[in-house]
Motif scaffolding. Structure first.
Motif, PDB file in Angstrom:
ATOM      1  N   TYR A  67      54.840  27.307  61.861  1.00  0.00           N
ATOM      2  CA  TYR A  67      54.118  26.110  61.428  1.00  0.00           C
ATOM      3  C   TYR A  67      53.372  25.462  62.594  1.00  0.00           C
ATOM      4  N   VAL A  68      54.015  25.342  63.721  1.00  0.00           N
ATOM      5  CA  VAL A  68      53.383  24.730  64.892  1.00  0.00           C
ATOM      6  C   VAL A  68      52.157  25.542  65.316  1.00  0.00           C
ATOM      7  N   LEU A  69      52.307  26.855  65.429  1.00  0.00           N
ATOM      8  CA  LEU A  69      51.196  27.704  65.836  1.00  0.00           C
ATOM      9  C   LEU A  69      50.066  27.705  64.805  1.00  0.00           C
ATOM     10  N   PHE A  70      50.444  27.675  63.530  1.00  0.00           N
ATOM     11  CA  PHE A  70      49.442  27.622  62.466  1.00  0.00           C
ATOM     12  C   PHE A  70      48.591  26.366  62.600  1.00  0.00           C
ATOM     13  N   TRP A  71      49.218  25.213  62.783  1.00  0.00           N
ATOM     14  CA  TRP A  71      48.471  23.954  62.888  1.00  0.00           C
ATOM     15  C   TRP A  71      47.625  23.902  64.154  1.00  0.00           C
ATOM     16  N   ILE A  72      48.124  24.445  65.240  1.00  0.00           N
ATOM     17  CA  ILE A  72      47.326  24.481  66.473  1.00  0.00           C
ATOM     18  C   ILE A  72      46.080  25.352  66.262  1.00  0.00           C
ATOM     19  N   ALA A  73      46.268  26.519  65.646  1.00  0.00           N
ATOM     20  CA  ALA A  73      45.139  27.410  65.379  1.00  0.00           C
ATOM     21  C   ALA A  73      44.142  26.760  64.424  1.00  0.00           C
ATOM     22  N   LEU A  74      44.627  26.132  63.381  1.00  0.00           N
ATOM     23  CA  LEU A  74      43.756  25.492  62.400  1.00  0.00           C
ATOM     24  C   LEU A  74      42.929  24.375  63.032  1.00  0.00           C
ATOM     25  N   ILE A  75      43.554  23.522  63.789  1.00  0.00           N
ATOM     26  CA  ILE A  75      42.848  22.408  64.436  1.00  0.00           C
ATOM     27  C   ILE A  75      41.850  22.933  65.464  1.00  0.00           C
ATOM     28  N   SER A  76      42.229  23.970  66.208  1.00  0.00           N
ATOM     29  CA  SER A  76      41.319  24.554  67.199  1.00  0.00           C
ATOM     30  C   SER A  76      40.073  25.134  66.534  1.00  0.00           C
ATOM     31  N   LEU A  77      40.259  25.893  65.475  1.00  0.00           N
ATOM     32  CA  LEU A  77      39.124  26.503  64.783  1.00  0.00           C
ATOM     33  C   LEU A  77      38.224  25.450  64.150  1.00  0.00           C
ATOM     34  N   MET A  78      38.804  24.399  63.609  1.00  0.00           N
ATOM     35  CA  MET A  78      38.002  23.321  63.033  1.00  0.00           C
ATOM     36  C   MET A  78      37.215  22.588  64.122  1.00  0.00           C
ATOM     37  N   ALA A  79      37.802  22.406  65.289  1.00  0.00           N
ATOM     38  CA  ALA A  79      37.104  21.744  66.394  1.00  0.00           C
ATOM     39  C   ALA A  79      35.927  22.594  66.874  1.00  0.00           C
ATOM     40  N   ILE A  80      36.129  23.899  66.974  1.00  0.00           N
ATOM     41  CA  ILE A  80      35.046  24.792  67.396  1.00  0.00           C
ATOM     42  C   ILE A  80      33.908  24.757  66.379  1.00  0.00           C
ATOM     43  N   GLY A  81      34.223  24.859  65.114  1.00  0.00           N
ATOM     44  CA  GLY A  81      33.201  24.790  64.066  1.00  0.00           C
ATOM     45  C   GLY A  81      32.482  23.453  64.067  1.00  0.00           C
ATOM     46  N   GLY A  82      33.225  22.383  64.251  1.00  0.00           N
ATOM     47  CA  GLY A  82      32.627  21.052  64.305  1.00  0.00           C
ATOM     48  C   GLY A  82      31.676  20.903  65.476  1.00  0.00           C
ATOM     49  N   TYR A  83      32.019  21.487  66.604  1.00  0.00           N
ATOM     50  CA  TYR A  83      31.160  21.434  67.778  1.00  0.00           C
ATOM     51  C   TYR A  83      29.803  22.066  67.475  1.00  0.00           C
ATOM     52  N   PHE A  84      29.797  23.263  66.863  1.00  0.00           N
ATOM     53  CA  PHE A  84      28.536  23.928  66.566  1.00  0.00           C
ATOM     54  C   PHE A  84      27.753  23.187  65.483  1.00  0.00           C
ATOM     55  N   MET A  85      28.438  22.618  64.518  1.00  0.00           N
ATOM     56  CA  MET A  85      27.753  21.837  63.488  1.00  0.00           C
ATOM     57  C   MET A  85      27.131  20.581  64.096  1.00  0.00           C
TER      58      MET A  85
ATOM     59  N   ARG B 142      26.077  20.205  67.191  1.00  0.00           N
ATOM     60  CA  ARG B 142      24.905  20.607  67.967  1.00  0.00           C
ATOM     61  C   ARG B 142      23.698  20.790  67.057  1.00  0.00           C
ATOM     62  N   LYS B 143      23.900  21.420  65.917  1.00  0.00           N
ATOM     63  CA  LYS B 143      22.810  21.628  64.962  1.00  0.00           C
ATOM     64  C   LYS B 143      22.325  20.282  64.421  1.00  0.00           C
ATOM     65  N   PHE B 144      23.253  19.375  64.161  1.00  0.00           N
ATOM     66  CA  PHE B 144      22.905  18.036  63.686  1.00  0.00           C
ATOM     67  C   PHE B 144      22.034  17.304  64.706  1.00  0.00           C
ATOM     68  N   LEU B 145      22.382  17.404  65.991  1.00  0.00           N
ATOM     69  CA  LEU B 145      21.599  16.730  67.027  1.00  0.00           C
ATOM     70  C   LEU B 145      20.181  17.293  67.112  1.00  0.00           C
ATOM     71  N   LYS B 146      20.039  18.600  66.899  1.00  0.00           N
ATOM     72  CA  LYS B 146      18.710  19.205  66.938  1.00  0.00           C
ATOM     73  C   LYS B 146      17.859  18.769  65.743  1.00  0.00           C
ATOM     74  N   ALA B 147      18.504  18.378  64.664  1.00  0.00           N
ATOM     75  CA  ALA B 147      17.776  17.983  63.461  1.00  0.00           C
ATOM     76  C   ALA B 147      17.396  16.505  63.453  1.00  0.00           C
ATOM     77  N   LEU B 148      17.915  15.737  64.394  1.00  0.00           N
ATOM     78  CA  LEU B 148      17.577  14.314  64.460  1.00  0.00           C
ATOM     79  C   LEU B 148      16.147  14.119  64.957  1.00  0.00           C
ATOM     80  N   PRO B 149      15.386  13.233  64.320  1.00  0.00           N
ATOM     81  CA  PRO B 149      14.011  12.981  64.788  1.00  0.00           C
ATOM     82  C   PRO B 149      14.003  12.320  66.169  1.00  0.00           C
TER      83      PRO B 149
END
Length: 143
Positions: free
Chosen positions: A11-29, A31-38
């Motif tokens: 359970y501990v490792l699962f939650w660490i992996a889940l939060i890490s993957l969500m943080a990585i995905g959020g980072y790339f999203m 960056r894309k959001f910042l490029k789309a800002l006028p």
């Protein structure tokens, strides 16, 4: 009773992996959001990219497209289309600002150098050497 110790660690490792993957995905999203800002001129980075590509699309020959495809071949396939679009936008910007009538190999190489981070330039140098293209005119940009 809390359960076996191996299950608790799972359970501990699962939650660490889940939060890490969500943080990585959020980072790339983000960056894309910042490029789309006028920006101050009312257009975003992505809008300008699209504009420059449309303005120079008629200048691209099959040979130019093949060179760009070869240069971006080291990029992982998942990101290759985005990389090509970013690089093509920078190449288009160079052509438009120089008011060039034709797209040249020089534009493609300079656009690639300007559009990519320095850590990727070693792949460009390797590809240019494979194609027997002299890199000496681009040394200042590669620094």
């Amino acid at each position: 009773m809390t359960g076996p110790i191996w299950l608790q660690w799972f359970y501990v490792l699962f939650w660490i992996a889940l939060i890490s993957l969500m943080a990585i995905g959020g980072y790339f999203m983000f960056r894309k959001f910042l490029k789309a800002l006028p920006k101050a001129d009312g257009k975003s980075i992505l809008d300008w990219q699209e504009y420059y590509i449309k303005e120079t699309l008629h200048l691209w020959t099959d040979e130019h497209k093949a060179l760009l495809n070869d240069l971006v071949s080291p990029v992982p396939e998942l990101f290759r289309d985005v990389a090509k679009q970013t690089i093509a936008g920078k190449i288009g910007e160079l052509v438009v600002k120089e008011e060039a009538k034709q797209l040249s190999q020089d534009h493609i190489i300079r656009g690639y150098i300007l559009a990519t981070p320095k850590r990727d330039h070693k792949f460009l140098i390797k590809k240019l050497k494979e194609r027997n293209i002299d890199i000496s005119p681009y040394q200042e940009l590669l620094k």
